[in-house]
Design a protein around this motif. Structure first.
Motif, PDB file in Angstrom:
ATOM      1  N   ASP A 434       1.026   1.776   5.067  1.00 14.94           N
ATOM      2  CA  ASP A 434      -0.473   1.338   4.436  1.00 14.94           C
ATOM      3  C   ASP A 434      -1.393   1.669   5.479  1.00 14.94           C
ATOM      4  OD1 ASP A 434       1.106   0.173   2.197  1.00 14.94           O
ATOM      5  OD2 ASP A 434       0.866  -1.791   3.044  1.00 14.94           O
ATOM      6  N   SER A 438      -4.247   4.830   4.873  1.00 17.06           N
ATOM      7  CA  SER A 438      -5.833   4.301   5.020  1.00 17.06           C
ATOM      8  C   SER A 438      -6.451   5.092   6.194  1.00 17.06           C
ATOM      9  CB  SER A 438      -5.709   2.800   5.208  1.00 17.06           C
ATOM     10  OG  SER A 438      -5.191   1.870   4.210  1.00 17.06           O
ATOM     11  N   ILE A 456      -4.767  -0.659  -3.779  1.00 11.34           N
ATOM     12  CA  ILE A 456      -3.719  -1.851  -3.350  1.00 11.34           C
ATOM     13  C   ILE A 456      -3.012  -2.160  -4.470  1.00 11.34           C
ATOM     14  CG2 ILE A 456      -3.150  -3.665  -1.860  1.00 11.34           C
ATOM     15  CD1 ILE A 456      -5.974  -3.159  -0.235  1.00 11.34           C
ATOM     16  N   LYS A 464       2.026  -6.146  -1.387  1.00  8.37           N
ATOM     17  CA  LYS A 464       1.213  -5.196  -1.915  1.00  8.37           C
ATOM     18  C   LYS A 464       1.219  -3.738  -0.962  1.00  8.37           C
ATOM     19  CE  LYS A 464      -2.045  -8.063  -4.477  1.00  8.37           C
ATOM     20  NZ  LYS A 464      -3.400  -8.483  -4.918  1.00  8.37           N
ATOM     21  N   VAL A 466      -0.444   0.124  -0.217  1.00  3.81           N
ATOM     22  CA  VAL A 466      -1.846   1.018  -0.321  1.00  3.81           C
ATOM     23  C   VAL A 466      -1.376   2.362  -0.927  1.00  3.81           C
ATOM     24  CG1 VAL A 466      -3.196   2.572   1.022  1.00  3.81           C
ATOM     25  CG2 VAL A 466      -2.958  -0.067   1.636  1.00  3.81           C
TER      26      VAL A 466
END
Length: 502
Positions: A434, A438, A456, A464, A466
């Motif tokens: 994630d 990002s 997400i 969760k 990304v």
């Protein structure tokens, strides 16, 4: 201001004013062309810090000075700055947001709308504008599959349309249960609590609409969904059957083309559930509704005409500059809840004589005529022309997904349904996926290489994750240009990996 300076300042249909406007438009178009010719990517490099520094320099003088300068100079200075740091929505690497490159005729129509400054709230504020919107609504209601009794209005976008749907659904439910609309009584006077049913992954405007409608986010009941996020009709039926007596279901909110995966809830089966329980069914087709123009993709939306109301956004799949949202209702009488407040704008004697504005169909009063730019785009391209562009974006997404699937360093989330491709970079060494993805996205934007979205999404086992998203709304983008975007993602990911290893 002197009388002569006022004459030069105010736009009129006087030949001198039109000549001045033509000069200004020519100047502005020249500035736009100059800004475009100097670009090497979808946006200048440097990210937020560079954009802020540029603004600090250009906007060092106050925007509201005590004494003004020359209006023409102010226009040129600010347009040049605006264009320099604007995202180029026509660039192949602009794949972050639902911002389509607008049709040229729509841009020209928007200029006319601004210059003539008509309003939709009263007949005397824009006679042809009012008639144009009425006919546009009828044609687009027909596209959805509604009959001649349909109604609706042009809105500022999908969020406003969804909120309007919730307000009307609330008032319909209260009128059926108590004989009087919540417009008058409010939601607290009835002794029951209104609730809305939807899945976990609907648009965020549902929460905002619930707040505005007095339902509150705690009044949103999440219906279980399948592995793709689509509402399970049997579960919706169960939830409605098991609702306590002090809860009043006002709406079943379904998705017709989700903004991430493009999936469509099973509309025919959910419509049966809604009818069985007497609950308003609203279909959010803000993004996906463009597929209604396509003969090939339209079957995905079978059953949408069974919804009591539908949201469309033609500033997404429609190639109309924002704002170009639409709120459509199967029965125009449902809009009467919005017209319940009597004002001089819907006075009975004017209405009897045909002097009817659009105030009663909207939650806005003064409202520009966004119908013109929509109408010229649709009439100029036709259903087949718009459908062909939608299909071109769909094919581009399939090409992009196939390319992602071939790359060992990339993971595809799912096969595209409409025009989105969700994927992520998989570093060779174990790391926080994630955080890595990002950072990768921000690096591409800061370098001015590509504008990617980030979403997400729930993990199958909980939590969760990304994902990066390509939102493909430019039918002119070539497969090779999309290849370049993916090449840039791979190169940036490799550099991040190398930096982390050193």
């Amino acid at each position: 201001m002197s009388a002569s300076s006022i004459d030069a300042f105010v736009a009129t249909t006087d030949p001198r004013s039109m000549a001045h406007l033509r000069t200004l438009v020519d100047d502005v178009l020249g500035l736009l062309a100059e800004a475009g010719s100097g670009r090497t990517g979808p946006v200048p490099t440097g990210g937020p810090a560079a954009a802020r520094a540029y603004a600090d320099d250009v906007l060092a003088e106050p925007l509201l000075p005590t004494a003004g300068g020359k209006p023409d100079d102010a226009l040129r200075q600010l347009v040049e700055a605006y264009a320099t740091w604007a995202v180029d929505v026509s660039h192949p690497a602009t794949v972050a947001r639902m911002q389509c490159p607008p049709a040229t005729v729509a841009v020209a129509a928007d200029l006319v709308v601004t210059a003539l400054n008509q309003s939709m709230h009263a007949w005397e504020a824009g006679p042809f504008a009012v008639e144009l919107e009425r006919r546009l609504i009828a044609d687009l209601a027909g596209l959805v599959g509604y009959g001649p009794n349909a109604g609706g209005t042009v809105t500022a976008g999908g969020s406003i349309s969804n909120i309007m749907a919730m307000l009307i659904a609330r008032d319909e439910a209260y009128a059926r249960r108590f004989g009087r609309s919540a417009f008058h009584t409010g939601v607290a006077a009835s002794g029951v609590r209104p609730v809305v049913l939807c899945t976990e992954t609907v648009h965020f405007s549902v929460d905002r609409g619930a707040s505005i409608a007095g339902i509150g986010s705690d009044g949103i009941i999440r219906v279980p969904a399948d592995e793709l996020g689509r509402m399970l009709p049997a579960e919706a039926d169960r939830v409605l059957r098991e609702l306590p007596a002090d809860l009043l279901p006002v709406m079943l909110f379904v998705c017709a083309g989700s903004t991430d995966f493009g999936w469509v809830d099973p509309l025919p089966a959910i419509a049966e559930v809604a009818r069985r329980h007497g609950v308003w069914l609203h279909a959010d087709a803000a993004y996906g509704g463009g597929a209604l123009f396509s003969d090939r993709l339209r079957p995905l939306f079978d059953g949408i005409a069974e919804a009591d109301s539908v949201t469309l956004d033609l500033h997404k799949f429609g190639w109309v500059p924002a704002s170009a949202g639409l709120f459509l209702t199967r029965d125009a009488a449902a809009l009467d809840h919005l017209a319940a407040q009597q004002t001089s704008l819907n006075a009975a004697d004017d209405v009897a004589e045909g002097f009817i504005g659009r105030y009663g169909s909207s939650i806005q009063a003064t409202r520009r005529c966004d119908a013109l730019k929509i109408a010229v785009t649709l009439r100029g391209s036709g259903r087949q022309g718009i459908g062909a562009m939608v299909e071109a974006c769909h094919e581009l997404s399939r090409f992009g997904a196939a390319r992602v699937a071939r790359e060992p360093r990339l993971e595809l989330a799912a096969e595209p349904v409409l025009s989105t491709v969700l994927f992520r970079y998989l570093p060779e060494r174990e790391t926080d996926l994630d955080e890595f993805n990002s950072t990768l996205r921000r690096r591409l934007m800061r370098n001015g290489q590509a504008m990617l979205a980030r979403v997400i999404l729930p993990r199958p086992g909980g939590g969760k994750a990304v994902w990066l998203k390509l939102m493909l709304l430019n039918p002119a983008t070539e497969p090779g240009q999309l290849d370049q975007v993916i090449d840039d993602v791979l190169a940036a990911g490799a550099l991040l990996e190398a930096a982390a290893a050193s």
